[in-house]
Design an enzyme around this catalytic site. Structure first.
Site, PDB file in Angstrom:
ATOM      1  N   MET A  38       0.857  -1.202   0.000  1.00  0.00           N
ATOM      2  CA  MET A  38       0.000   0.000   0.000  1.00  0.00           C
ATOM      3  C   MET A  38       0.887   1.244   0.000  1.00  0.00           C
ATOM      4  SD  MET A  38      -2.813  -1.152   2.824  1.00  0.00           S
ATOM      5  CE  MET A  38      -3.421  -2.841   2.927  1.00  0.00           C
ATOM      6  N   MET A  69      -1.575  -2.350  -4.097  1.00  0.00           N
ATOM      7  CA  MET A  69      -2.607  -1.323  -3.937  1.00  0.00           C
ATOM      8  C   MET A  69      -1.889   0.012  -4.013  1.00  0.00           C
ATOM      9  SD  MET A  69      -4.685  -3.287  -0.957  1.00  0.00           S
ATOM     10  CE  MET A  69      -3.266  -4.334  -0.633  1.00  0.00           C
ATOM     11  N   MET A 138     -12.155  -7.968  -4.614  1.00  0.00           N
ATOM     12  CA  MET A 138     -12.014  -7.464  -3.235  1.00  0.00           C
ATOM     13  C   MET A 138     -13.348  -7.615  -2.512  1.00  0.00           C
ATOM     14  SD  MET A 138      -8.893  -6.629  -2.801  1.00  0.00           S
ATOM     15  CE  MET A 138      -9.135  -6.075  -1.104  1.00  0.00           C
ATOM     16  N   GLY A 177     -10.302 -10.171   1.864  1.00  0.00           N
ATOM     17  CA  GLY A 177     -10.887  -9.241   2.817  1.00  0.00           C
ATOM     18  C   GLY A 177     -12.015  -9.868   3.616  1.00  0.00           C
ATOM     19  N   GLY A 198      -6.025 -12.700   6.481  1.00  0.00           N
ATOM     20  CA  GLY A 198      -5.023 -12.102   7.363  1.00  0.00           C
ATOM     21  C   GLY A 198      -5.346 -12.381   8.811  1.00  0.00           C
TER      22      GLY A 198
HETATM   23  C1  DX5 Z   1      -6.930  -5.378   2.454  1.00  0.00           C
HETATM   24  C2  DX5 Z   1      -5.854  -6.348   2.050  1.00  0.00           C
HETATM   25  C3  DX5 Z   1      -6.077  -7.712   2.558  1.00  0.00           C
HETATM   26  C4  DX5 Z   1      -6.023  -7.853   4.053  1.00  0.00           C
HETATM   27  C5  DX5 Z   1      -6.923  -8.963   4.462  1.00  0.00           C
HETATM   28  O1  DX5 Z   1      -6.704  -4.164   1.834  1.00  0.00           O
HETATM   29  O2  DX5 Z   1      -5.766  -6.427   0.639  1.00  0.00           O
HETATM   30  O3  DX5 Z   1      -5.201  -8.652   1.947  1.00  0.00           O
HETATM   31  O4  DX5 Z   1      -4.743  -8.128   4.530  1.00  0.00           O
HETATM   32  O5  DX5 Z   1      -7.000  -8.989   5.839  1.00  0.00           O
HETATM   33  P1  DX5 Z   1      -8.218  -9.644   6.599  1.00  0.00           P
HETATM   34  O6  DX5 Z   1      -8.218 -11.096   6.215  1.00  0.00           O
HETATM   35  O7  DX5 Z   1      -7.923  -9.380   8.005  1.00  0.00           O
HETATM   36  O8  DX5 Z   1      -9.476  -8.965   6.097  1.00  0.00           O
HETATM   37 ZN    ZN Z   2      -4.608  -8.131  -0.381  1.00  0.00          ZN
END
Ligand code: DX5
Ligand code: ZN
Length: 224
Positions: A38, A69, A138, A177, A198
């Site tokens: 990011m 991103m 997403m 997500g 995550g």
């Molecule tokens: C969000 C990211 C995800 C994030 C997912 O912008 O792209 O990859 O790490 O995390 P969880 O599983 O906690 O939603």
């Molecule tokens: Zn991601």
């Protein structure tokens, strides 16, 4: 395709204890390691750059699924390829030309994925489907881990699956997500094959157990 690939997102790992967290994810049966980049511009958060990705690469045998991103994926693709990305996914909403960025990533010898944010219809990537190895839908607004899964994104997953069949395309379908052992079920039923998680993996005391539980739920959903 009937397999499910689990991709824990390193953003939720303990960076003070990264080697141990990654070892646990590997031992627990993770298939890929998802790496969120990011830039504080495309999304309102900043993670890390290619030097850290190279370090992560040195700590794991898992293929790196790099999710850019960032506003200028074409400009930075080479640096992430060099850092060890197996796959580079970028956003159709980014500022760089989509076709040129796809070509650049392929030229670098990486697989290429294209992603849509929740407010972007899947039709935005229609013209590129025959070029893609991965389509990333997403299921939260990108920028932060730990957000709530958006079930209204699942029709896009179904659409990606239907279009693949119609066009005989070869991409796999990834969701990212809010995935956990509950939300993985409707996701795989809709057609998701690569599951990013995550918080639901690295946020749990037993990382391996979390991965195994998610896989069990996913495989049961596919059978049922
Ligand atoms: C969000 C990211 C995800 C994030 C997912 O912008 O792209 O990859 O790490 O995390 P969880 O599983 O906690 O939603
Ligand atoms: Zn991601």
């Amino acid at each position: 395709m009937n397999a499910v690939y689990l991709a824990p997102s390193v953003i939720s790992a303990d960076f003070g204890n990264l080697q141990a967290d990654l070892a646990q994810a590997e031992k627990g049966g993770a298939d890929l390691l998802h790496v969120d980049i990011m830039d504080g511009h495309f999304v309102p958060n900043i993670t890390f750059g290619p030097a850290i990705v190279a370090r992560i690469k040195s700590l794991t045998k898992l293929p790196l699924d790099v999710h850019l991103m960032i506003s200028h994926p074409r400009k930075y693709a080479a640096a992430f390829a060099k850092a060890g990305a197996a796959n580079i996914t970028f956003h159709v909403e980014s500022e760089d030309d989509t076709s040129a960025t796809i070509s650049e990533i392929k030229k670098l010898g990486c697989h290429v994925g294209l992603s849509v944010k929740p407010k972007t219809p899947l039709s935005a990537i229609c013209a590129h489907l025959n070029q893609l190895d991965r389509v990333l839908v997403m299921t939260v607004e990108p920028g932060f881990g730990g957000q709530k899964f958006m079930p209204d994104m699942l029709p896009k997953v179904e659409e990606a699956r239907a279009w693949r069949k119609e066009g005989n395309f070869k991409y796999d379908i990834e969701v990212d997500g809010g995935l956990d052992k509950e939300t993985i079920e409707p996701s795989v039923r809709a057609g998701a094959e690569v599951i990013v998680a995550g918080t639901a993996v690295f946020g749990r005391p037993d990382i391996g157990q979390a991965i195994r539980e998610m896989r069990e739920t996913a495989l049961a959903a596919l059978k049922g």
